[in-house]
Design a protein around this motif. Structure first.
Motif, PDB file in Angstrom:
ATOM      1  N   UNK A 296       0.828  -1.213   0.000  1.00 22.03           N
ATOM      2  CA  UNK A 296       0.000   0.000   0.000  1.00 22.03           C
ATOM      3  C   UNK A 296       0.859   1.258   0.000  1.00 22.03           C
ATOM      4  N   UNK A 297       2.061   1.140  -0.509  1.00 23.07           N
ATOM      5  CA  UNK A 297       2.998   2.259  -0.486  1.00 23.07           C
ATOM      6  C   UNK A 297       2.393   3.510  -1.117  1.00 23.07           C
ATOM      7  N   UNK A 298       2.377   4.605  -0.357  1.00 23.66           N
ATOM      8  CA  UNK A 298       1.892   5.889  -0.844  1.00 23.66           C
ATOM      9  C   UNK A 298       0.392   6.057  -0.839  1.00 23.66           C
ATOM     10  N   UNK A 299      -0.354   5.044  -0.431  1.00 21.27           N
ATOM     11  CA  UNK A 299      -1.817   5.125  -0.481  1.00 21.27           C
ATOM     12  C   UNK A 299      -2.397   5.696   0.817  1.00 21.27           C
ATOM     13  N   UNK A 300      -3.598   6.256   0.684  1.00 24.22           N
ATOM     14  CA  UNK A 300      -4.361   6.770   1.825  1.00 24.22           C
ATOM     15  C   UNK A 300      -5.520   5.815   2.062  1.00 24.22           C
ATOM     16  N   UNK A 301      -5.596   5.281   3.273  1.00 25.19           N
ATOM     17  CA  UNK A 301      -6.565   4.245   3.607  1.00 25.19           C
ATOM     18  C   UNK A 301      -7.534   4.760   4.659  1.00 25.19           C
ATOM     19  N   UNK A 302      -8.802   4.609   4.393  1.00 28.83           N
ATOM     20  CA  UNK A 302      -9.870   5.023   5.304  1.00 28.83           C
ATOM     21  C   UNK A 302     -10.534   3.766   5.866  1.00 28.83           C
TER      22      UNK A 302
ATOM     23  N   UNK B 288      -6.797  -3.989  13.364  1.00 30.56           N
ATOM     24  CA  UNK B 288      -5.781  -4.807  12.704  1.00 30.56           C
ATOM     25  C   UNK B 288      -5.514  -4.318  11.283  1.00 30.56           C
ATOM     26  N   UNK B 289      -6.571  -3.916  10.588  1.00 27.70           N
ATOM     27  CA  UNK B 289      -6.402  -3.385   9.226  1.00 27.70           C
ATOM     28  C   UNK B 289      -5.600  -2.091   9.231  1.00 27.70           C
ATOM     29  N   UNK B 290      -5.811  -1.263  10.241  1.00 25.58           N
ATOM     30  CA  UNK B 290      -5.071  -0.006  10.338  1.00 25.58           C
ATOM     31  C   UNK B 290      -3.577  -0.266  10.523  1.00 25.58           C
ATOM     32  N   UNK B 291      -3.248  -1.151  11.450  1.00 26.94           N
ATOM     33  CA  UNK B 291      -1.839  -1.443  11.723  1.00 26.94           C
ATOM     34  C   UNK B 291      -1.171  -2.070  10.504  1.00 26.94           C
TER      35      UNK B 291
ATOM     36  N   UNK C  33       3.819   7.170   8.308  1.00 23.76           N
ATOM     37  CA  UNK C  33       2.369   7.114   8.131  1.00 23.76           C
ATOM     38  C   UNK C  33       1.687   8.102   9.068  1.00 23.76           C
ATOM     39  N   UNK C  34       0.958   9.041   8.509  1.00 25.30           N
ATOM     40  CA  UNK C  34       0.239  10.037   9.298  1.00 25.30           C
ATOM     41  C   UNK C  34      -1.196   9.565   9.540  1.00 25.30           C
ATOM     42  N   UNK C  35      -1.761  10.026  10.628  1.00 27.72           N
ATOM     43  CA  UNK C  35      -3.082   9.568  11.044  1.00 27.72           C
ATOM     44  C   UNK C  35      -4.024  10.742  11.247  1.00 27.72           C
TER      45      UNK C  35
ATOM     46  N   UNK D 106      -3.649   7.344   7.173  1.00 24.51           N
ATOM     47  CA  UNK D 106      -4.794   6.582   7.649  1.00 24.51           C
ATOM     48  C   UNK D 106      -5.878   7.548   8.111  1.00 24.51           C
ATOM     49  N   UNK D 107      -7.094   7.316   7.659  1.00 23.75           N
ATOM     50  CA  UNK D 107      -8.266   8.041   8.148  1.00 23.75           C
ATOM     51  C   UNK D 107      -9.029   7.059   9.008  1.00 23.75           C
ATOM     52  N   UNK D 108      -9.005   7.265  10.310  1.00 28.18           N
ATOM     53  CA  UNK D 108      -9.540   6.288  11.251  1.00 28.18           C
ATOM     54  C   UNK D 108     -10.835   6.804  11.856  1.00 28.18           C
ATOM     55  N   UNK D 109     -11.918   6.139  11.513  1.00 21.38           N
ATOM     56  CA  UNK D 109     -13.223   6.477  12.085  1.00 21.38           C
ATOM     57  C   UNK D 109     -13.477   5.607  13.310  1.00 21.38           C
ATOM     58  N   UNK D 110     -14.158   6.183  14.302  1.00 14.49           N
ATOM     59  CA  UNK D 110     -14.547   5.435  15.497  1.00 14.49           C
ATOM     60  C   UNK D 110     -15.854   6.022  16.014  1.00 14.49           C
TER      61      UNK D 110
END
Length: 262
Positions: free
Chosen positions: A5-11, A22-25, A63-65, A35-39
């Motif tokens: 996932x190099x360079x990708x932004x994952x939500x 686990x998916x975030x890590x 990796x920024x969050x 990472x865009x982390x919803x909770x």
């Protein structure tokens, strides 16, 4: 670091614990730049998301969050997720629609409110966030992305105490299939992952029965229940360019539970 996932932004929705966490890590481990982390946003998930953010930023400083709370059943939450993500990173490359609840209940006495809340979180929430993120993926340059709906083996089979839950998971599977058709022209892929029995909070109480837990273990071909990181690997694959020609697919990740009829 280099990675799938190099360079990708994952939500990721519902990222504070279990499969989402686990998916975030693993996304960070595989080189995601953001990472865009919803909770949900209560005191418990607030504390969990902070520890997750600290873990990611310590272990993977590249990796920024960005984090955002909210009830996924409210369409405004999905709009906010996109807003926060684009403000932080400029785009969204991968969506993992993961939020799910399953308050086990008898069908004949189930309050309608239980049905309504389960449907609103699991299915309505998946629709709202998929639609919101897909619009962003359509508008960004370069156009496109990967949407992964976390369905369930329960989309394929029944459960005595899951008459409200299984239809929502079947709905997510169907949603991903139709979105694959609707969004392919925008270079957006949509796929579903169907976990088997994964040891998370959603079934913690159900699996506290030792006899039931052992029976579930014996039903698998691999002789164990799944762990959240067992789902993270397939999520990374579907989000990566290795799966660039995979859309409308469903991937059963269940340790052989479904096929083990004997």
């Amino acid at each position: 670091m280099a990675g799938l996932l190099s360079g990708k932004v994952v939500c990721i929705t519902g990222s504070s614990r279990g499969i989402g966490r686990a998916c975030a890590v693993e996304s960070a481990n595989q080189g995601a730049r953001g990472l865009i982390l919803h909770y949900f946003g209560d005191a418990v998930t607030e504390a969990e998301i902070r520890t997750l953010q600290e873990e990611v930023e310590k272990r993977f400083p590249e990796c920024k969050v960005a984090t955002t709370p909210g009830d996924i059943a409210d369409p405004a939450t999905s709009s906010k997720i996109v807003e926060v993500g684009v403000a932080a990173f400029g785009r969204i490359d991968v969506l993992v629609s993961n939020v799910g609840i399953c308050p086990f209940a008898e069908f004949l006495t189930m309050p309608h409110a239980t049905w309504e809340r389960t449907r609103a979180v699991n299915l309505d929430g998946s629709f709202f966030v998929t639609q919101a993120v897909a619009n962003q993926m359509k508008s960004q340059t370069p156009q496109g992305g990967s949407i992964i709906g976390i369905s369930s083996i329960s989309a394929l089979v029944g459960g005595e105490l899951q008459c409200h839950y299984t239809p929502t998971k079947a709905g997510i599977l169907s949603l991903m299939q139709s979105c694959a058709v609707a969004l392919g022209k925008y270079n957006i892929r949509a796929n579903a992952i169907l976990p088997g029995t994964i040891a998370t909070d959603i079934n913690k109480e159900d699996l506290s029965d030792d006899a039931k837990r052992e029976a579930m273990v014996k039903r698998t071909c691999l002789g164990r229940l799944g762990q959240p990181d067992d789902i993270a690997g397939p999520v990374v694959f579907l989000g990566s360019d290795l799966a660039k020609y995979v859309t409308g697919a469903s991937l059963l990740v269940d340790g052989g539970l479904f096929v083990n009829l004997q």
